[in-house]
Design a protein around this motif. Structure first.
Motif, PDB file in Angstrom:
ATOM      1  N   VAL A 211      31.330 -18.373 -15.598  1.00 39.01           N
ATOM      2  CA  VAL A 211      31.501 -17.384 -16.675  1.00 39.01           C
ATOM      3  C   VAL A 211      30.323 -16.417 -16.731  1.00 39.01           C
ATOM      4  CG1 VAL A 211      31.741 -17.020 -19.153  1.00 39.01           C
ATOM      5  CG2 VAL A 211      32.981 -18.900 -18.048  1.00 39.01           C
ATOM      6  N   SER A 212      29.104 -16.949 -16.684  1.00 42.97           N
ATOM      7  CA  SER A 212      27.917 -16.087 -16.763  1.00 42.97           C
ATOM      8  C   SER A 212      27.917 -15.057 -15.631  1.00 42.97           C
ATOM      9  CB  SER A 212      26.645 -16.934 -16.672  1.00 42.97           C
ATOM     10  OG  SER A 212      26.552 -17.833 -17.748  1.00 42.97           O
ATOM     11  N   THR A 213      27.635 -13.830 -15.978  1.00 39.56           N
ATOM     12  CA  THR A 213      27.634 -12.769 -14.963  1.00 39.56           C
ATOM     13  C   THR A 213      26.294 -12.655 -14.249  1.00 39.56           C
ATOM     14  OG1 THR A 213      27.025 -11.159 -16.659  1.00 39.56           O
ATOM     15  CG2 THR A 213      29.374 -11.431 -16.174  1.00 39.56           C
ATOM     16  N   MET A 214      25.228 -13.231 -14.850  1.00 40.58           N
ATOM     17  CA  MET A 214      23.904 -13.204 -14.234  1.00 40.58           C
ATOM     18  C   MET A 214      23.360 -14.621 -14.138  1.00 40.58           C
ATOM     19  SD  MET A 214      23.546  -9.937 -13.784  1.00 40.58           S
ATOM     20  CE  MET A 214      21.809  -9.745 -13.385  1.00 40.58           C
ATOM     21  N   VAL A 215      22.586 -14.883 -13.093  1.00 39.34           N
ATOM     22  CA  VAL A 215      21.983 -16.203 -12.915  1.00 39.34           C
ATOM     23  C   VAL A 215      20.504 -16.047 -12.598  1.00 39.34           C
ATOM     24  CG1 VAL A 215      24.083 -17.358 -12.160  1.00 39.34           C
ATOM     25  CG2 VAL A 215      22.650 -16.206 -10.483  1.00 39.34           C
ATOM     26  N   ALA A 216      19.735 -17.051 -13.020  1.00 37.63           N
ATOM     27  CA  ALA A 216      18.300 -17.047 -12.730  1.00 37.63           C
ATOM     28  C   ALA A 216      18.078 -17.358 -11.253  1.00 37.63           C
ATOM     29  CB  ALA A 216      17.595 -18.079 -13.598  1.00 37.63           C
ATOM     30  N   ALA A 222      13.683 -11.517 -11.401  1.00 46.01           N
ATOM     31  CA  ALA A 222      14.745 -10.994 -12.262  1.00 46.01           C
ATOM     32  C   ALA A 222      16.084 -11.655 -11.925  1.00 46.01           C
ATOM     33  CB  ALA A 222      14.853  -9.483 -12.077  1.00 46.01           C
ATOM     34  N   PRO A 223      16.926 -11.914 -12.954  1.00 50.12           N
ATOM     35  CA  PRO A 223      18.244 -12.532 -12.715  1.00 50.12           C
ATOM     36  C   PRO A 223      19.070 -11.711 -11.734  1.00 50.12           C
ATOM     37  CG  PRO A 223      17.726 -12.503 -15.059  1.00 50.12           C
ATOM     38  CD  PRO A 223      16.690 -11.664 -14.394  1.00 50.12           C
ATOM     39  N   GLU A 224      19.923 -12.425 -11.010  1.00 51.76           N
ATOM     40  CA  GLU A 224      20.793 -11.798 -10.027  1.00 51.76           C
ATOM     41  C   GLU A 224      22.243 -11.878 -10.481  1.00 51.76           C
ATOM     42  OE1 GLU A 224      18.239 -12.896  -5.984  1.00 51.76           O
ATOM     43  OE2 GLU A 224      20.062 -14.021  -6.512  1.00 51.76           O
ATOM     44  N   ASP A 225      23.083 -11.076  -9.868  1.00 52.36           N
ATOM     45  CA  ASP A 225      24.518 -11.153 -10.142  1.00 52.36           C
ATOM     46  C   ASP A 225      25.031 -12.528  -9.745  1.00 52.36           C
ATOM     47  OD1 ASP A 225      24.635  -8.542 -11.028  1.00 52.36           O
ATOM     48  OD2 ASP A 225      25.213  -7.728  -9.072  1.00 52.36           O
ATOM     49  N   ASN A 226      25.882 -13.099 -10.603  1.00 47.26           N
ATOM     50  CA  ASN A 226      26.500 -14.383 -10.302  1.00 47.26           C
ATOM     51  C   ASN A 226      27.762 -14.133  -9.485  1.00 47.26           C
ATOM     52  OD1 ASN A 226      27.495 -16.961 -10.184  1.00 47.26           O
ATOM     53  ND2 ASN A 226      28.043 -17.093 -12.355  1.00 47.26           N
ATOM     54  N   MET A 227      27.723 -14.426  -8.205  1.00 37.89           N
ATOM     55  CA  MET A 227      28.835 -14.142  -7.318  1.00 37.89           C
ATOM     56  C   MET A 227      30.010 -15.099  -7.538  1.00 37.89           C
ATOM     57  SD  MET A 227      27.419 -11.595  -6.075  1.00 37.89           S
ATOM     58  CE  MET A 227      28.714 -11.084  -4.949  1.00 37.89           C
ATOM     59  N   LEU A 228      29.786 -16.166  -8.305  1.00 37.09           N
ATOM     60  CA  LEU A 228      30.861 -17.114  -8.587  1.00 37.09           C
ATOM     61  C   LEU A 228      31.579 -16.822  -9.897  1.00 37.09           C
ATOM     62  CD1 LEU A 228      29.046 -20.427  -7.552  1.00 37.09           C
ATOM     63  CD2 LEU A 228      30.811 -19.205  -6.266  1.00 37.09           C
ATOM     64  N   ALA A 229      31.091 -15.856 -10.649  1.00 35.37           N
ATOM     65  CA  ALA A 229      31.696 -15.526 -11.939  1.00 35.37           C
ATOM     66  C   ALA A 229      33.158 -15.141 -11.755  1.00 35.37           C
ATOM     67  CB  ALA A 229      30.935 -14.393 -12.613  1.00 35.37           C
ATOM     68  N   GLY A 230      34.014 -15.744 -12.570  1.00 43.40           N
ATOM     69  CA  GLY A 230      35.433 -15.429 -12.514  1.00 43.40           C
ATOM     70  C   GLY A 230      36.200 -16.132 -11.416  1.00 43.40           C
TER      71      GLY A 230
END
Length: 309
Positions: A211-216, A222-230
């Motif tokens: 669900v989270s769009t950004m991950v640590a 800096a947080p990165e895009d969460n490629m597993l989101a959705g």
């Protein structure tokens, strides 16, 4: 209060409404992960394709894909839940009947969520219960070709009994395993798992992953895009709370879902509230209960993966 036919009819109406109102609004999750089949006898017999065939170029004669001869038999079972209301409670003060309202609402909720309970048990025991290929539904040694279990295609696994906590890395690994499953002809099945089924304890972990769009980042930058989101829908099942570190990745977007819910007789609310009923004469109480006849079973094991920490 004097008990009359009118009093008893009022009980029937009141408790029936409480039951039905709760039944109508109770949320369920079994329908998200199981295919429902009607049953008209003591049991149903199922046969599925050993795999999910794909289109091929038509050269020469057609290639016939037959339903598997490995039959799977699922017997219907009977379930009930019954409450008793003492006759004294009605005779002494009808207002005290309010203490029973929540019980009858809960009876309706229990009847509606009964398939959830059945499916939670099937999930918890899936590494022990056999499916159509003769192996436990969750197993490390499913034959790729059930018609030739000892053949050259070998086996595949849809079960990790330990060492697989719900983390982004493990979720990604299990997802890749499922997407890599092949047919008995060595062709990728083309699965895309879409349901992440978790107990309440893992709800937040699941949301961080899909669900989270950004991950640590591990480096703390800096947080990165969460490629597993959705990549999957989260289904939280409170019935799985007894297994707080176990999670499931499921594929429910094909012609058949991983589980089957077999319904012989829908939930029915019945009452014994006549003054001449044996329970009134012998036990001095009125009885109310729900009854259902159904069962839950397994379909194709490559549509589901079970993992535990």
């Amino acid at each position: 209060m004097q008990i009359t036919n009118a009093t008893l009819q009022g009980l029937r109406t009141t408790f029936s409404k409480l039951y039905q109102s709760a039944y109508d609004v109770a949320p369920t999750w079994f329908d998200k992960v199981s295919t429902q089949y009607a049953s008209s006898s003591r049991f149903n017999t199922y046969g599925w394709m050993n795999n999910l065939p794909k289109m091929r170029e038509w050269m020469g004669e057609r290639v016939i894909h037959n339903i598997s001869e490995n039959a799977y038999l699922l017997v219907n079972k009977k379930f009930e839940l019954t409450y008793g209301v003492p006759r004294d409670a009605i005779e002494d003060d009808a207002s005290t009947l309010g203490i029973y309202n929540e019980q009858f609402a809960d009876l309706g909720r229990n009847a509606k969520k009964h398939p959830d309970d059945l499916l939670a048990t099937a999930l918890a025991q899936g590494q022990n219960n056999a499916c159509f290929d003769g192996q436990p539904f969750f197993s490390t040694t499913h034959p790729v070709n059930p018609a030739d279990p000892a053949g050259p295609l070998g086996t595949y696994s849809n079960y990790s009994s330990s060492g697989m906590a719900l983390t982004a890395a493990n979720y990604e690994a299990v997802r890749a395993i499922m997407m890599g499953y092949k047919t008995s002809g060595g062709i990728p099945l083309g699965l895309r798992p879409n349901i992440l089924l978790v107990p309440p304890n893992l709800e937040i972990a699941a949301k961080r992953i899909v669900v989270s769009t950004m991950v640590a980042t591990a480096a703390g930058t800096a947080p990165e895009d969460n490629m597993l989101a959705g990549s999957a829908e989260i289904v939280v099942a409170e019935e799985l709370a007894a297994y707080p570190t176990t999670w499931y990745l499921l594929c429910t977007n094909r012609g058949v879902k991983p589980f089957v819910y077999q319904l012989r007789k829908p939930a029915e609310f019945t009452m014994l509230v006549n003054l001449t009923d044996p329970n009134v004469f012998e036990n001095d109480e009125f009885r109310f209960g729900a009854y259902i006849r159904d069962n839950v079973g397994y379909t194709l094991p490559f549509l589901a993966y079970k993992a535990s920490a």
